[in-house]
Design a protein around this motif. Structure first.
Motif, PDB file in Angstrom:
ATOM      1  N   THR A   1     105.994  63.345 -35.215  1.00 49.16           N
ATOM      2  CA  THR A   1     107.122  62.424 -35.430  1.00 49.16           C
ATOM      3  C   THR A   1     108.233  62.696 -34.433  1.00 49.16           C
ATOM      4  O   THR A   1     108.774  61.753 -33.820  1.00 49.16           O
ATOM      5  CB  THR A   1     107.651  62.549 -36.868  1.00 49.16           C
ATOM      6  OG1 THR A   1     106.626  62.181 -37.794  1.00 49.16           O
ATOM      7  CG2 THR A   1     108.870  61.661 -37.073  1.00 49.16           C
TER       8      THR A   1
ATOM      9  N   ILE B   1     105.471  63.693 -24.518  1.00 47.56           N
ATOM     10  CA  ILE B   1     104.052  63.902 -24.798  1.00 47.56           C
ATOM     11  C   ILE B   1     103.520  65.049 -23.929  1.00 47.56           C
ATOM     12  O   ILE B   1     102.782  65.929 -24.409  1.00 47.56           O
ATOM     13  CB  ILE B   1     103.238  62.620 -24.538  1.00 47.56           C
ATOM     14  CG1 ILE B   1     103.917  61.400 -25.186  1.00 47.56           C
ATOM     15  CG2 ILE B   1     101.804  62.789 -25.019  1.00 47.56           C
ATOM     16  CD1 ILE B   1     104.039  61.448 -26.664  1.00 47.56           C
TER      17      ILE B   1
ATOM     18  N   LEU C   1     104.952  52.948 -31.682  1.00 47.87           N
ATOM     19  CA  LEU C   1     104.061  53.943 -31.100  1.00 47.87           C
ATOM     20  C   LEU C   1     103.073  54.386 -32.174  1.00 47.87           C
ATOM     21  O   LEU C   1     103.478  54.695 -33.305  1.00 47.87           O
ATOM     22  CB  LEU C   1     104.826  55.167 -30.594  1.00 47.87           C
ATOM     23  CG  LEU C   1     105.950  54.949 -29.584  1.00 47.87           C
ATOM     24  CD1 LEU C   1     107.288  54.805 -30.309  1.00 47.87           C
ATOM     25  CD2 LEU C   1     106.025  56.121 -28.597  1.00 47.87           C
ATOM     26  N   THR C   2     101.808  54.426 -31.842  1.00 46.70           N
ATOM     27  CA  THR C   2     100.762  54.864 -32.770  1.00 46.70           C
ATOM     28  C   THR C   2     100.021  56.047 -32.135  1.00 46.70           C
ATOM     29  O   THR C   2      99.436  55.905 -31.048  1.00 46.70           O
ATOM     30  CB  THR C   2      99.781  53.724 -33.081  1.00 46.70           C
ATOM     31  OG1 THR C   2     100.507  52.614 -33.614  1.00 46.70           O
ATOM     32  CG2 THR C   2      98.736  54.179 -34.085  1.00 46.70           C
ATOM     33  N   TRP C   3     100.063  57.170 -32.810  1.00 43.74           N
ATOM     34  CA  TRP C   3      99.417  58.390 -32.310  1.00 43.74           C
ATOM     35  C   TRP C   3      98.210  58.707 -33.170  1.00 43.74           C
ATOM     36  O   TRP C   3      98.297  58.823 -34.384  1.00 43.74           O
ATOM     37  CB  TRP C   3     100.403  59.555 -32.342  1.00 43.74           C
ATOM     38  CG  TRP C   3      99.830  60.874 -31.893  1.00 43.74           C
ATOM     39  CD1 TRP C   3      99.325  61.848 -32.704  1.00 43.74           C
ATOM     40  CD2 TRP C   3      99.709  61.346 -30.552  1.00 43.74           C
ATOM     41  NE1 TRP C   3      98.895  62.922 -31.954  1.00 43.74           N
ATOM     42  CE2 TRP C   3      99.129  62.625 -30.613  1.00 43.74           C
ATOM     43  CE3 TRP C   3     100.048  60.816 -29.294  1.00 43.74           C
ATOM     44  CZ2 TRP C   3      98.864  63.396 -29.481  1.00 43.74           C
ATOM     45  CZ3 TRP C   3      99.788  61.583 -28.172  1.00 43.74           C
ATOM     46  CH2 TRP C   3      99.207  62.851 -28.262  1.00 43.74           C
TER      47      TRP C   3
ATOM     48  N   LEU D   1      97.411  57.256 -27.549  1.00 42.14           N
ATOM     49  CA  LEU D   1      98.749  56.713 -27.821  1.00 42.14           C
ATOM     50  C   LEU D   1      98.736  55.228 -27.496  1.00 42.14           C
ATOM     51  O   LEU D   1      98.467  54.833 -26.352  1.00 42.14           O
ATOM     52  CB  LEU D   1      99.811  57.424 -26.971  1.00 42.14           C
ATOM     53  CG  LEU D   1     101.248  56.909 -27.146  1.00 42.14           C
ATOM     54  CD1 LEU D   1     101.743  57.191 -28.568  1.00 42.14           C
ATOM     55  CD2 LEU D   1     102.183  57.557 -26.118  1.00 42.14           C
TER      56      LEU D   1
ATOM     57  N   THR E   1     101.106  51.843 -27.594  1.00 47.30           N
ATOM     58  CA  THR E   1     102.502  51.387 -27.718  1.00 47.30           C
ATOM     59  C   THR E   1     102.576  49.880 -27.523  1.00 47.30           C
ATOM     60  O   THR E   1     101.841  49.294 -26.716  1.00 47.30           O
ATOM     61  CB  THR E   1     103.403  52.073 -26.682  1.00 47.30           C
ATOM     62  OG1 THR E   1     102.978  51.706 -25.359  1.00 47.30           O
ATOM     63  CG2 THR E   1     103.340  53.594 -26.824  1.00 47.30           C
TER      64      THR E   1
ATOM     65  N   LEU F   1     107.207  61.516 -30.926  1.00 46.40           N
ATOM     66  CA  LEU F   1     107.246  60.059 -30.781  1.00 46.40           C
ATOM     67  C   LEU F   1     108.685  59.539 -30.735  1.00 46.40           C
ATOM     68  O   LEU F   1     108.985  58.586 -29.999  1.00 46.40           O
ATOM     69  CB  LEU F   1     106.476  59.394 -31.927  1.00 46.40           C
ATOM     70  CG  LEU F   1     104.973  59.700 -32.006  1.00 46.40           C
ATOM     71  CD1 LEU F   1     104.335  58.940 -33.171  1.00 46.40           C
ATOM     72  CD2 LEU F   1     104.272  59.365 -30.697  1.00 46.40           C
TER      73      LEU F   1
ATOM     74  N   SER G   1     110.035  60.102 -27.256  1.00 45.91           N
ATOM     75  CA  SER G   1     109.410  59.167 -26.317  1.00 45.91           C
ATOM     76  C   SER G   1     109.974  57.759 -26.494  1.00 45.91           C
ATOM     77  O   SER G   1     110.225  57.044 -25.511  1.00 45.91           O
ATOM     78  CB  SER G   1     107.896  59.152 -26.524  1.00 45.91           C
ATOM     79  OG  SER G   1     107.275  58.218 -25.668  1.00 45.91           O
TER      80      SER G   1
END
Length: 314
Positions: A298, A152, A277-279, A202, A204, A301, A304
């Motif tokens: 994508t 990130i 994970l939600t961005w 972000l 998670t 993420l 990460s």
């Protein structure tokens, strides 16, 4: 004095028995009378009731109670006495309880089968609950500390300063059924100025499923986004490789080409461990830092996620 052929006078002297006459059968004794045949002194006396056959206790091993009728195979005897039970089959106990013994045995077999089914269904005999496939994943009370956010930062984002000191935020819960961990971070572009209102978030989550296999429902969870449409947006779901046993990306797409926001989800399953994970990103119209493309987000993420899952296994 009596006339031949007449009945004897019941009030007269006893008569001597007459010798049998030629061609006339001799009178037969009453088979149902008690003791020797006696002549009734009264011509209209009540007839004598037949005697009841004697019923005696059966000797040991004889197979049950019997009477003269049942002993001769004549069915039910007087007073509703049942015939003896048939002998037991080979190997069974002697006497008339053969069928009862088999019925009792059958009942015990059925009861044993029901009991065995209950034991199996509740986990007896080692065939109940399936053992959780968690590999070396461990519960972390602080998921933020166990996360790899280097990708990130490499994408030109930094943690936003918080006056309350609550960025990032984490929570966790340990339970015999499922361990849950969360970490939320507020980001902003590394080159943003004080007048730049661009932001990114972000979120998670990590779950260690200890009782239920998440595999059958994992794919369906993300495929359901395909049915969520509005007049301006829809979702594209794509299976990705290179992380975990199974992974899907859900990317929000716009009907128009111009947009100032992005929303991408990466869901990963590795055994019975699931990680998401939600961005979410927003860029103001005056910002010099436009939103990343869905493909760039994508890849960020995925990198990460791979780093975080490695930490959770140590």
């Amino acid at each position: 004095m009596s006339i031949p052929g007449e009945s004897p006078n019941p009030y007269g002297p006893p008569q001597q028995p007459q010798p049998p006459q030629p061609g006339v059968p001799a009178p037969q004794p009453n088979p149902y009378s008690q003791g020797p045949q006696q002549q009734s002194p009264y011509p209209y006396a009540q007839p004598t009731m037949p005697a009841m056959p004697a019923v005696t206790a059966p000797p040991p091993g004889s197979g049950g109670w019997s009477t003269p009728e049942t002993a001769a195979g004549g069915g039910y005897g007087p007073m509703g006495v049942q015939p003896p039970m048939p002998p037991a089959g080979p190997g069974g106990p002697s006497g008339g309880g053969g069928k009862g013994w088999l019925w009792a045995l059958g009942g015990s077999v059925v009861a044993s089968a029901v009991w065995a089914g209950v034991v199996f269904s509740t986990g007896g005999f080692g065939s109940g609950e399936k053992e959780a496939d968690l590999g070396t994943y461990q519960y972390a009370s602080d998921l933020c500390a166990s996360s790899d956010f280097t990708p990130i930062e490499n994408a030109s984002f930094k943690e936003k300063d918080s006056t309350s000191g609550s960025n990032p935020q984490h929570s966790s819960s340990k339970d015999p059924a499922m361990d849950s961990m969360t970490c939320n971070v507020d980001y902003e572009p590394s080159t943003s100025s004080s007048g730049d209102y661009s932001s990114a978030w972000l979120y998670t989550t990590a779950y260690l499923h200890r009782k239920t296999d998440p595999t059958p429902e994992f794919k369906a969870t993300y495929m359901s986004y395909k049915n969520q449409k509005t007049s301006s947006t829809h979702y594209k779901v794509t299976k990705v490789s290179g992380v975990g046993d199974e992974a899907y990306v859900v990317a929000q797409e716009y009907e128009s080409s111009s947009n100032s926001s992005a929303y991408v989800i990466l869901g990963v399953r590795d055994g019975w461990m699931t990680y998401q994970l939600t961005w979410s990103q927003y860029a103001s119209t005056s910002s010099d830092n436009p939103v990343k493309s869905n493909s760039e987000i994508t890849e960020m993420l995925k990198e990460s996620a791979k780093g975080t899952l490695e930490k959770l296994q140590n």
